[in-house]
Design a protein around this motif. Structure first.
Motif, PDB file in Angstrom:
ATOM      1  N   ASN A 157      47.846  72.251  77.633  1.00 49.42           N
ATOM      2  CA  ASN A 157      46.443  72.669  77.607  1.00 49.42           C
ATOM      3  C   ASN A 157      46.271  73.980  78.369  1.00 49.42           C
ATOM      4  OD1 ASN A 157      43.578  72.790  78.677  1.00 49.42           O
ATOM      5  ND2 ASN A 157      43.432  71.083  77.240  1.00 49.42           N
ATOM      6  N   ASP A 158      45.726  74.983  77.676  1.00 47.79           N
ATOM      7  CA  ASP A 158      45.444  76.268  78.347  1.00 47.79           C
ATOM      8  C   ASP A 158      43.997  76.708  78.119  1.00 47.79           C
ATOM      9  OD1 ASP A 158      45.493  77.113  75.697  1.00 47.79           O
ATOM     10  OD2 ASP A 158      47.282  78.363  75.903  1.00 47.79           O
TER      11      ASP A 158
ATOM     12  N   GLY B 146      56.589  62.330  76.230  1.00 48.18           N
ATOM     13  CA  GLY B 146      56.071  63.206  75.186  1.00 48.18           C
ATOM     14  C   GLY B 146      54.918  64.062  75.689  1.00 48.18           C
ATOM     15  N   ASP B 147      54.160  64.623  74.751  1.00 51.46           N
ATOM     16  CA  ASP B 147      53.047  65.502  75.092  1.00 51.46           C
ATOM     17  C   ASP B 147      51.711  64.824  74.800  1.00 51.46           C
ATOM     18  OD1 ASP B 147      54.896  67.436  75.712  1.00 51.46           O
ATOM     19  OD2 ASP B 147      54.518  68.656  73.920  1.00 51.46           O
ATOM     20  N   LEU B 148      50.721  65.101  75.622  1.00 52.93           N
ATOM     21  CA  LEU B 148      49.355  64.687  75.303  1.00 52.93           C
ATOM     22  C   LEU B 148      48.825  65.557  74.166  1.00 52.93           C
ATOM     23  CD1 LEU B 148      47.894  64.224  78.912  1.00 52.93           C
ATOM     24  CD2 LEU B 148      48.852  62.486  77.378  1.00 52.93           C
TER      25      LEU B 148
ATOM     26  N   VAL C  17      39.449  66.545  70.776  1.00 50.83           N
ATOM     27  CA  VAL C  17      38.974  65.633  71.815  1.00 50.83           C
ATOM     28  C   VAL C  17      37.728  66.208  72.487  1.00 50.83           C
ATOM     29  CG1 VAL C  17      41.326  64.830  72.248  1.00 50.83           C
ATOM     30  CG2 VAL C  17      40.322  66.541  73.752  1.00 50.83           C
ATOM     31  N   ALA C  18      36.828  65.304  72.905  1.00 54.02           N
ATOM     32  CA  ALA C  18      35.567  65.742  73.505  1.00 54.02           C
ATOM     33  C   ALA C  18      35.791  66.250  74.929  1.00 54.02           C
ATOM     34  CB  ALA C  18      34.571  64.579  73.512  1.00 54.02           C
ATOM     35  N   ASP C  19      36.639  65.553  75.684  1.00 54.56           N
ATOM     36  CA  ASP C  19      36.830  65.932  77.081  1.00 54.56           C
ATOM     37  C   ASP C  19      38.310  65.860  77.444  1.00 54.56           C
ATOM     38  OD1 ASP C  19      36.799  66.433  79.758  1.00 54.56           O
ATOM     39  OD2 ASP C  19      35.374  64.832  80.282  1.00 54.56           O
TER      40      ASP C  19
ATOM     41  N   VAL D  23      41.351  62.853  78.716  1.00 55.18           N
ATOM     42  CA  VAL D  23      42.654  62.653  78.074  1.00 55.18           C
ATOM     43  C   VAL D  23      43.775  62.782  79.103  1.00 55.18           C
ATOM     44  CG1 VAL D  23      44.284  63.658  76.400  1.00 55.18           C
ATOM     45  CG2 VAL D  23      41.844  63.439  75.817  1.00 55.18           C
ATOM     46  N   ILE D  24      43.661  63.783  79.978  1.00 52.48           N
ATOM     47  CA  ILE D  24      44.712  64.008  80.981  1.00 52.48           C
ATOM     48  C   ILE D  24      44.725  62.873  82.001  1.00 52.48           C
ATOM     49  CG2 ILE D  24      45.506  65.519  82.847  1.00 52.48           C
ATOM     50  CD1 ILE D  24      44.325  67.893  81.170  1.00 52.48           C
TER      51      ILE D  24
END
Ligand code: MN
Ligand code: MN
Length: 274
Positions: free
Chosen positions: A11-12, A57-59, A64-66, A70-71
């Protein structure tokens, strides 16, 4: 067997200057598993050994809303595996929701933060979630008892006011001597922004800041930690700025050495006890 959990957080969204760090996790993994290099850590931990490394793995962030939810949830699931957790960014903003999840399991926690920057702005370009602000959010929410920042070389008056406000302990790059040891007395979270390293070693970052640490200095600092390193992150690798995948290789080396210390300190002994 204690296994290191590895989780990619691509995420960036909150990078201020350049995007690109979201592409980092698979490129770091590629160097980690490349047959050209040993997957054994200097700590003596061999991540090639069956059961020593669990890759979560990767998220995923599409639609996604927020992303913070998720993190936080993804990190919570990875921590539920029971072993120490190393997250691969992504930009440095992700450390805030990671620590929301880590703190639930750690009533006593010290953050060791290696970076060229303090990342303590109340907000940056109007964004309180900026990658220049995560440690302001973390300290406001009480997600750590101590914050120790190492390698800074961009300190200004606003940062100094935040150091005072949050009781931040700071070792600027100018004061980083070989053999540096930190006085730690709680479980530890290690957050490594790759721009804490000198750009000669790690050019693949969005904000190159000369005058930084060598990989050896960072590794020696990590090897000197005696308290359990329960979780951590390696963030801000930007492949679009890299040269010949050098920085991905440095990041993979830090996965082995920080991950190795996570296992060693969980086992209760450290090679660097001399
Ligand atoms: Mn930085
Ligand atoms: Mn940072």
């Amino acid at each position: 067997m204690i296994a290191l959990s590895l989780l990619g957080i691509p995420n960036d969204d909150n990078s201020s200057y350049l995007k690109g760090t979201a592409a980092a996790p698979p490129l770091i993994r590629r160097e980690l598993h490349c047959d050209a290099y040993s997957i054994r850590s200097e700590t003596g931990i061999d991540f090639g050994e069956a059961g020593r490394l669990i890759d979560c793995g990767d998220l995923h962030f599409d639609g996604v809303a927020d992303a913070w939810e998720v993190i936080e949830q993804g990190v919570g699931r990875a921590l539920a595996q029971g072993g120490p957790l190393l997250c691969l960014g992504g930009d440095h903003a992700i450390t805030h929701p990671i620590l929301r999840a880590v703190r639930r399991c750690q009533p006593r926690l010290t953050i060791v933060h290696i970076d060229a920057h303090a990342d303590l702005y109340d907000a940056y370009q109007g964004n309180p979630r900026s990658h220049a602000s995560p440690f302001a959010r973390i300290m406001e929410e009480g997600l750590a008892d101590r914050l120790i920042q190492v390698g800074l070389r961009t300190v200004n008056d606003e940062h100094r006011a935040q150091f005072e406000r949050f009781g931040v302990e700071v070792i600027e790059a100018a004061n980083w001597r070989d053999g540096l040891r930190l006085d730690l007395d709680t479980p530890v979270y290690v957050s490594i922004d790759l721009d804490g390293l000198d750009p000669a070693y790690a050019p693949g970052v969005s904000h190159r800041e000369p005058g930084g640490a060598s990989p050896r200095q960072v590794i020696d600092l990590l090897h000197g930690i005696r308290q359990p390193i329960v979780a951590g992150d390696i963030v801000e690798y930007n492949p679009s700025c890299d040269i010949s995948n050098l920085t991905a290789l440095v990041a993979a080396k830090l996965v082995k050495e920080l991950g190795g210390m996570m296992i060693k300190t969980a086992l209760g002994g450290t090679r660097a006890a001399a």
